[in-house]
Design an enzyme around this catalytic site. Sequence first.
Site, PDB file in Angstrom:
ATOM      1  N   ASP A   1     -33.779  19.553 -24.625  1.00  0.00           N
ATOM      2  CA  ASP A   1     -33.642  18.821 -25.888  1.00  0.00           C
ATOM      3  C   ASP A   1     -34.438  19.491 -26.988  1.00  0.00           C
ATOM      4  OD1 ASP A   1     -34.323  15.414 -27.041  1.00  0.00           O
ATOM      5  OD2 ASP A   1     -32.707  16.822 -27.536  1.00  0.00           O
TER       6      ASP A   1
ATOM      7  N   LYS B   1     -31.608  24.294 -30.144  1.00  0.00           N
ATOM      8  CA  LYS B   1     -30.310  24.392 -29.434  1.00  0.00           C
ATOM      9  C   LYS B   1     -29.963  25.831 -29.076  1.00  0.00           C
ATOM     10  CE  LYS B   1     -30.833  20.209 -30.099  1.00  0.00           C
ATOM     11  NZ  LYS B   1     -31.696  19.545 -29.072  1.00  0.00           N
TER      12      LYS B   1
ATOM     13  N   ASP C   1     -29.080  17.662 -23.862  1.00  0.00           N
ATOM     14  CA  ASP C   1     -28.732  16.782 -24.979  1.00  0.00           C
ATOM     15  C   ASP C   1     -28.027  17.591 -26.068  1.00  0.00           C
ATOM     16  OD1 ASP C   1     -30.492  14.798 -27.466  1.00  0.00           O
ATOM     17  OD2 ASP C   1     -28.578  14.425 -26.473  1.00  0.00           O
ATOM     18  N   ASN C   2     -27.241  16.926 -26.900  1.00  0.00           N
ATOM     19  CA  ASN C   2     -26.685  17.511 -28.136  1.00  0.00           C
ATOM     20  C   ASN C   2     -25.695  18.638 -27.932  1.00  0.00           C
ATOM     21  OD1 ASN C   2     -30.030  17.197 -28.882  1.00  0.00           O
ATOM     22  ND2 ASN C   2     -28.527  15.884 -29.888  1.00  0.00           N
TER      23      ASN C   2
ATOM     24  N   GLU D   1     -27.417   9.941 -31.481  1.00  0.00           N
ATOM     25  CA  GLU D   1     -28.319   8.783 -31.497  1.00  0.00           C
ATOM     26  C   GLU D   1     -28.201   7.979 -32.788  1.00  0.00           C
ATOM     27  OE1 GLU D   1     -29.214  11.874 -30.590  1.00  0.00           O
ATOM     28  OE2 GLU D   1     -30.838  12.656 -31.783  1.00  0.00           O
TER      29      GLU D   1
END
Length: 214
Positions: free
Chosen positions: A141, A144, A169-170, A199
């Site tokens: 997380d 990236k 995540d993401n 989120e």
Amino acid sequence: TQSTRPQRLLGAVQKKATRGNPRSVIQTIDQFCRQREWAMNVGDEKGCILDSVVTETNPTTVLELGTYCGYSTVRIASLLPPQARLITLEFNPDFARIARQVITWAGVQDKVELVEGASGDLIPKMKAQFGVNTFDLVFLDHWKDRYLPDTKLMEECGLLKKGSILLADNVICPGTPDYLEYVRNSPRYQSQYFKSHLEYTKVEDGLEKSVFLG
Ligand SMILES: O=C(NCc1cccc(CNc2ccc3[nH]ncc3c2)c1)c1cc(-c2ccc(F)cc2)cc(O)c1O
Ligand SMILES: [Mg+2]
């Protein structure tokens, strides 16, 4: 002087959350982010997926890349069995300072080791300096564009064993295209996408769960 968003998030935790109660800390942060200010925590919707992966993995040793304010650190740590340990890496000292206080307020500090520094520098030191053999679960997380190089680094450092789980995540927003391409096409991983939302928004995002096959 102006306070920062992490400082205001910590203030809400210390004002409204019950000390020693991780669920109360999580609920307070989610309420703060929905009603006051958006912040880049994994959040409640993706957080439920994270919870289910943690509980089904039942990990002994967890690595989190990117602590931020400690929201997912608290979520994960609160689900770990007594002897289990979570190492979380945070590059930004201001985030680390806030996260330590959130983690302590939640009462999960005994299961968590927060290390300040960059993943690229710290991952090669995990065995010698932190006494880690392999990680059962890694939650990605952080920046990236570091997901892929750090995954390759963990492979090279022998930190993944057959069955180790990577949860990222993401993968849609902001997105990690090179990482997704790698884990979805490499014969060394079995990947699965959990569709969700960014989120506290209606924007699509999701988590990618990848099992290392050895
Ligand atoms: O970018 C993100 N998070 C990573 C991040 C970001 C900033 C600083 C740090 C500093 N922490 C750090 C760095 C390097 C590190 N190396 N090793 C440890 C380590 C730790 C980390 C992110 C963004 C959005 C988002 C924003 C805007 C928007 F419109 C949509 C979506 C949503 C998310 O859920 C996100 O997770
Ligand atoms: Mg994130």
